[in-house]
Design a protein around this motif. Structure first.
Motif, PDB file in Angstrom:
ATOM      1  N   MET A  67      20.851  92.452  34.194  1.00 55.17           N
ATOM      2  CA  MET A  67      21.220  91.026  34.383  1.00 55.17           C
ATOM      3  C   MET A  67      20.061  90.227  33.396  1.00 55.17           C
ATOM      4  O   MET A  67      20.158  89.269  32.741  1.00 55.17           O
ATOM      5  CB  MET A  67      21.496  90.452  35.590  1.00 55.17           C
ATOM      6  CG  MET A  67      22.684  91.065  36.285  1.00 55.17           C
ATOM      7  SD  MET A  67      22.891  90.221  37.874  1.00 55.17           S
ATOM      8  CE  MET A  67      23.666  88.713  37.293  1.00 55.17           C
ATOM      9  N   ASN A  72      20.290  90.668  29.750  1.00 51.76           N
ATOM     10  CA  ASN A  72      21.271  90.027  29.212  1.00 51.76           C
ATOM     11  C   ASN A  72      21.142  88.651  29.250  1.00 51.76           C
ATOM     12  O   ASN A  72      22.162  87.904  28.929  1.00 51.76           O
ATOM     13  CB  ASN A  72      22.650  90.204  29.928  1.00 51.76           C
ATOM     14  CG  ASN A  72      23.157  91.907  29.436  1.00 51.76           C
ATOM     15  OD1 ASN A  72      22.566  92.218  28.510  1.00 51.76           O
ATOM     16  ND2 ASN A  72      23.703  92.522  30.266  1.00 51.76           N
ATOM     17  N   GLU A  73      20.187  87.926  29.791  1.00 50.80           N
ATOM     18  CA  GLU A  73      19.747  86.686  29.912  1.00 50.80           C
ATOM     19  C   GLU A  73      20.669  85.768  31.052  1.00 50.80           C
ATOM     20  O   GLU A  73      20.675  84.723  31.110  1.00 50.80           O
ATOM     21  CB  GLU A  73      19.904  85.611  28.662  1.00 50.80           C
ATOM     22  CG  GLU A  73      18.990  86.183  27.433  1.00 50.80           C
ATOM     23  CD  GLU A  73      19.328  85.374  26.290  1.00 50.80           C
ATOM     24  OE1 GLU A  73      20.410  85.004  25.728  1.00 50.80           O
ATOM     25  OE2 GLU A  73      18.259  84.763  25.848  1.00 50.80           O
ATOM     26  N   GLU A  74      21.190  86.749  32.130  1.00 50.40           N
ATOM     27  CA  GLU A  74      22.203  86.238  33.082  1.00 50.40           C
ATOM     28  C   GLU A  74      21.398  85.574  34.035  1.00 50.40           C
ATOM     29  O   GLU A  74      21.659  84.606  34.628  1.00 50.40           O
ATOM     30  CB  GLU A  74      22.902  87.621  33.862  1.00 50.40           C
ATOM     31  CG  GLU A  74      24.146  88.049  32.804  1.00 50.40           C
ATOM     32  CD  GLU A  74      24.672  89.201  33.197  1.00 50.40           C
ATOM     33  OE1 GLU A  74      25.029  89.078  34.559  1.00 50.40           O
ATOM     34  OE2 GLU A  74      25.005  90.335  32.466  1.00 50.40           O
ATOM     35  N   ASP A 129      18.381  84.051  33.471  1.00 46.76           N
ATOM     36  CA  ASP A 129      18.090  82.804  32.619  1.00 46.76           C
ATOM     37  C   ASP A 129      19.198  81.706  32.997  1.00 46.76           C
ATOM     38  O   ASP A 129      18.945  80.595  33.163  1.00 46.76           O
ATOM     39  CB  ASP A 129      17.719  83.059  31.215  1.00 46.76           C
ATOM     40  CG  ASP A 129      16.213  83.694  31.124  1.00 46.76           C
ATOM     41  OD1 ASP A 129      15.662  83.691  32.113  1.00 46.76           O
ATOM     42  OD2 ASP A 129      16.130  84.345  30.059  1.00 46.76           O
ATOM     43  N   ALA A 130      20.395  82.199  32.657  1.00 45.82           N
ATOM     44  CA  ALA A 130      21.579  81.433  32.787  1.00 45.82           C
ATOM     45  C   ALA A 130      21.556  80.889  34.406  1.00 45.82           C
ATOM     46  O   ALA A 130      22.162  79.687  34.396  1.00 45.82           O
ATOM     47  CB  ALA A 130      22.772  82.147  32.522  1.00 45.82           C
ATOM     48  N   LEU A 131      21.316  81.489  35.215  1.00 47.08           N
ATOM     49  CA  LEU A 131      21.234  80.967  36.685  1.00 47.08           C
ATOM     50  C   LEU A 131      20.167  79.906  36.852  1.00 47.08           C
ATOM     51  O   LEU A 131      20.389  78.710  37.193  1.00 47.08           O
ATOM     52  CB  LEU A 131      21.163  82.086  37.721  1.00 47.08           C
ATOM     53  CG  LEU A 131      21.944  83.009  37.896  1.00 47.08           C
ATOM     54  CD1 LEU A 131      21.476  84.040  38.900  1.00 47.08           C
ATOM     55  CD2 LEU A 131      23.108  82.286  38.656  1.00 47.08           C
ATOM     56  N   ALA A 132      18.858  80.481  36.406  1.00 46.89           N
ATOM     57  CA  ALA A 132      17.692  79.388  36.154  1.00 46.89           C
ATOM     58  C   ALA A 132      18.165  78.127  35.548  1.00 46.89           C
ATOM     59  O   ALA A 132      17.601  77.132  36.018  1.00 46.89           O
ATOM     60  CB  ALA A 132      16.579  80.220  35.894  1.00 46.89           C
ATOM     61  N   ALA A 133      18.683  78.330  34.370  1.00 39.81           N
ATOM     62  CA  ALA A 133      19.026  77.083  33.556  1.00 39.81           C
ATOM     63  C   ALA A 133      20.086  76.166  34.126  1.00 39.81           C
ATOM     64  O   ALA A 133      20.148  74.861  33.945  1.00 39.81           O
ATOM     65  CB  ALA A 133      19.405  77.524  32.053  1.00 39.81           C
ATOM     66  N   SER A 159      18.736  79.277  42.219  1.00 34.15           N
ATOM     67  CA  SER A 159      17.624  80.080  42.477  1.00 34.15           C
ATOM     68  C   SER A 159      18.105  81.660  42.431  1.00 34.15           C
ATOM     69  O   SER A 159      19.039  81.827  43.033  1.00 34.15           O
ATOM     70  CB  SER A 159      17.249  79.804  43.687  1.00 34.15           C
ATOM     71  OG  SER A 159      16.479  81.103  44.175  1.00 34.15           O
ATOM     72  N   PRO A 160      17.809  82.466  41.464  1.00 38.54           N
ATOM     73  CA  PRO A 160      18.316  83.873  41.407  1.00 38.54           C
ATOM     74  C   PRO A 160      18.051  84.447  42.668  1.00 38.54           C
ATOM     75  O   PRO A 160      18.744  85.287  43.036  1.00 38.54           O
ATOM     76  CB  PRO A 160      17.123  84.477  40.370  1.00 38.54           C
ATOM     77  CG  PRO A 160      16.717  83.445  39.566  1.00 38.54           C
ATOM     78  CD  PRO A 160      16.640  81.980  40.473  1.00 38.54           C
ATOM     79  N   PHE A 177      20.806  83.705  45.128  1.00 40.54           N
ATOM     80  CA  PHE A 177      22.292  83.828  44.474  1.00 40.54           C
ATOM     81  C   PHE A 177      22.372  85.259  44.478  1.00 40.54           C
ATOM     82  O   PHE A 177      23.459  86.025  44.681  1.00 40.54           O
ATOM     83  CB  PHE A 177      22.359  83.302  43.055  1.00 40.54           C
ATOM     84  CG  PHE A 177      23.598  83.674  42.515  1.00 40.54           C
ATOM     85  CD1 PHE A 177      24.663  82.828  42.816  1.00 40.54           C
ATOM     86  CD2 PHE A 177      23.961  84.417  41.622  1.00 40.54           C
ATOM     87  CE1 PHE A 177      25.902  82.748  42.379  1.00 40.54           C
ATOM     88  CE2 PHE A 177      25.378  84.782  40.983  1.00 40.54           C
ATOM     89  CZ  PHE A 177      26.192  83.736  41.391  1.00 40.54           C
ATOM     90  N   ARG A 233      12.690  93.199  29.320  1.00 42.00           N
ATOM     91  CA  ARG A 233      14.044  93.030  28.732  1.00 42.00           C
ATOM     92  C   ARG A 233      14.648  94.002  27.647  1.00 42.00           C
ATOM     93  O   ARG A 233      14.645  93.740  26.509  1.00 42.00           O
ATOM     94  CB  ARG A 233      13.980  91.630  28.032  1.00 42.00           C
ATOM     95  CG  ARG A 233      13.847  90.517  28.976  1.00 42.00           C
ATOM     96  CD  ARG A 233      13.562  89.222  28.442  1.00 42.00           C
ATOM     97  NE  ARG A 233      13.463  88.106  28.967  1.00 42.00           N
ATOM     98  CZ  ARG A 233      14.050  87.623  29.611  1.00 42.00           C
ATOM     99  NH1 ARG A 233      15.471  87.548  29.480  1.00 42.00           N
ATOM    100  NH2 ARG A 233      13.723  86.359  30.387  1.00 42.00           N
TER     101      ARG A 233
END
Lengths: 375, 264
Positions: free
Chosen positions: A237, A240-242, A244-248, A252-253, A256, A339
């Protein structure tokens, strides 16, 4: 083996003359074929001048450049004049580039002295320790948020994870625990039979499994199965920047992704350990019946007489701790992953090693602590 | 504030103000002293060659990496200097489309779009489902609501990522290389979608790209970053820069080294 065996080879002829020698290159020059060597061609001769001629060359590539470069280097070292006037301008240009790259490309030295290595390793260890402390801190804060706002918790993900790490792990936990109980009973039977103390096989297997081996075996299976899966999933994840998508989105990862997994493992581990205890005792019972002819009822009564609730609780407390540690190690390594595909692989390996290390260390700690507390 | 009643807000001051921003990873500095402003409702491009720090700047703008120095303000409020809680609250007003879409692979497209709504709104499940389907429909993915990200193409993933970014009706949308890996037609459709979003909602749009076709087609203004300079070397409308810039690096980039503005 060369696939160009039938093709014409590169040829070099050295023709001595009055004013030096002419090096006549001919044939087909392919980089994949074995190249002629200048040292072998020139032998022990020391001409005053070398003239390279390549009119008879049918086809050429970088191998020809390397050969002429070798001639040039030999001439320079021996103070011989190298005449390339007869060589086409295109080859001379490429040769110029080769000489330039030869002179400017300095190998990059990545080696470090001992003190630098120790310093960097210390800095790295300190950085990793800080990361672990920060991660544990974040998990604690996240757990506190869960206590205050349980409706915000992702229960559905947690239940999915509980199924994955609990129900789906039952077959492998059954097999391992059964075999461990069986092995321990066999070992005990051989020794205890000598003293006529056959029935104490039940005591030995029962106590060992309930206090130690049940939780430990379940934890090691889950470290390899679930801890690695957590690290691989989270590492992927991250790649795949997933994450980062949560953080953006300001999510909070840890809330989640991490907490549902740790809670799932924390809930499932004691249950799995309890199950592993039963299966381990069953393994011992079968050996006792088969090898020592002890009836299952007698074995069970003996087991009940030696194990009390505090033994079971001790094992379950250990299992809970092991579960939390496996979850923390798996998620931490996943979030720390590089990554890349290799980074995900390293994260999974590292998660298993870290989890097993933490399990053994904490078990040793419990052994001492329970002894002092008289549990 | 709903995006639907946010038209004609040009007099409210810039949407983004960046001053003296220094970006880097650990000890390594990538960009120094980056200063620029983005007006509300503007389509703003961050351009430059590969490795010049475009995506790094974007990551620092939205707080995925902490800046070494300098400040970022969004809609007049400080962002980079604010505490984590304030930053998270501000992030709800932004949407971001990542290079590969960055869809959560264990969730369907509908669940992907629904997640921000579940987290930050008190809508009912039914309303969230309807809104998610609407957002997916807006990006041309009606009928694909229950597909998983692994079951759709690269272009569809980007559009689904855009639908997710649009879920909370953001005031600012960030795009990281939207055309990367897309064929020219799909890329062009994504550009049209960006223009449509701006026209419909008045959203401020920041795009990181090196696609000249997109830059000339939809950018109002660009800043150009350069690796050696470690910062901005030009700022303005793309066609104006291509024709009037004295800087050979700017001219070379915007004319693909031909000296002429490409006819696109």
């Amino acid at each position: 083996m060369s696939d160009n065996a039938d093709q014409p080879q590169a040829r070099v002829t050295v023709q001595p003359g009055a004013q030096g020698c002419a090096v006549i290159l001919a044939g087909v020059w392919r980089i994949t074929a074995a190249p002629p060597r200048w040292a072998e061609c020139v032998g022990k001769e020391k001409p005053a001048r070398v003239k390279v001629v390549m009119d008879a060359v049918e086809r050429w590539d970088s191998s020809l450049l390397l050969f002429i470069f070798e001639v040039q280097q030999w001439c320079r070292a021996d103070g011989v004049h190298c005449d390339l006037e007869a060589v086409p301008a295109k080859v001379r240009t490429l040769l110029g580039q080769l000489v330039a790259s030869h002179e400017t490309s300095v190998p990059f030295d990545r080696s470090e002295n001992f003190l630098t290595s120790v310093g960097l390793a210390t800095q790295d260890a300190w950085k990793k320790a800080r990361e672990i402390i920060a991660f544990v801190g974040e998990c604690v804060i996240s757990a506190w948020r869960l206590v205050r706002m349980p409706h915000k918790f992702r229960w559905r993900d947690c239940v999915d994870e509980m199924q994955q790490c609990g129900a789906m792990a039952l077959p492998i936990v059954s097999l391992i625990s059964f075999l461990v109980g069986l092995i321990m009973a066999y070992q005990a039977a051989v020794q205890l039979r000598q003293f006529g103390a056959d029935i104490y096989v039940a005591d030995l297997v029962g106590l060992s499994v309930v206090r130690e081996m049940g939780p430990m075996m379940a934890a090691i299976v889950l470290a390899g199965r679930t801890g690695a899966a957590f690290a691989a999933t989270l590492g992927n994840m991250k790649a795949n920047e997933e994450i980062d998508a949560l953080a953006a989105l300001g999510i909070s990862p840890v809330d989640f992704l991490v907490l549902p997994r740790i809670v799932a493992l924390g809930l499932m581990m004691p249950l799995l350990a309890l199950y592993a205890n039963c299966v381990g005792i069953l393994g011992g019972m079968i050996v006792a019946l088969g090898v020592l002819q002890i009836p299952p009822a007698a074995y069970w009564i003996e087991t009940q007489s030696i194990i009390d609730l505090s033994d079971v609780n001790t094992g379950l407390f250990k299992a809970l701790t092991f579960g939390l540690l496996i979850g923390l190690a798996g998620c931490l390594r996943g979030l720390q992953a590089d990554r890349s595909a290799a980074g995900v692989g390293r994260a999974a390996t590292s998660a298993v090693v870290t989890a097993i290390l933490l399990i053994i260390v904490s078990d040793a700690f419990f052994a001492v602590a329970f002894n002092i507390l008289g549990l | 504030m709903s995006a639907l009643n946010r038209n004609h807000t040009h007099n409210l001051g810039p949407a983004i103000e960046v001053s003296g921003l220094v970006c880097g990873y650990g000890e390594q500095t990538i960009l120094r002293d980056v200063t620029f402003k983005v007006a509300r409702g503007e389509i703003f491009f961050i351009v430059g060659g590969s490795g010049c720090g475009k995506s790094t700047l974007l990551r620092h703008l939205v707080g995925l990496n902490p800046p070494t120095a300098g400040s970022v303000r969004f809609l007049g409020a400080p962002f980079s200097e604010a505490d984590l809680g304030t930053r998270r609250a501000q992030l709800r007003h932004f949407g971001m489309l990542f290079q590969g879409g960055a869809l959560w692979s264990s969730l369907t497209l509908r669940q992907n779009v629904a997640l921000p709504l579940e987290e930050y709104t008190s809508l009912t499940r039914r309303e969230i489902e309807e809104l998610s389907a609407l957002k997916l429909g807006q990006v041309g993915l009606g009928g694909y609501e229950d597909y998983y990200p692994a079951e759709i193409s690269g272009g569809m993933k980007k559009r689904a990522g855009l639908a997710r970014a649009l879920a909370l009706d953001p005031e600012i949308l960030f795009f990281d290389e939207p055309s990367a890996g897309l064929d020219p037609v799909t890329s062009r459709k994504l550009d049209e979608l960006i223009v449509e979003i701006r026209a419909m909602f008045g959203t401020t749009i920041v795009v990181v790209s090196h696609e000249l076709a997109s830059i000339y087609d939809i950018a109002d203004r660009v800043i150009m970053l350069e690796k050696q300079a470690q910062g901005i070397i030009a700022e303005g409308a793309p066609r104006t820069l291509a024709t009037t810039s004295e800087d050979p690096r700017v001219k070379e980039f915007l004319t693909r080294g031909t000296g002429k503005v490409p006819i696109l």
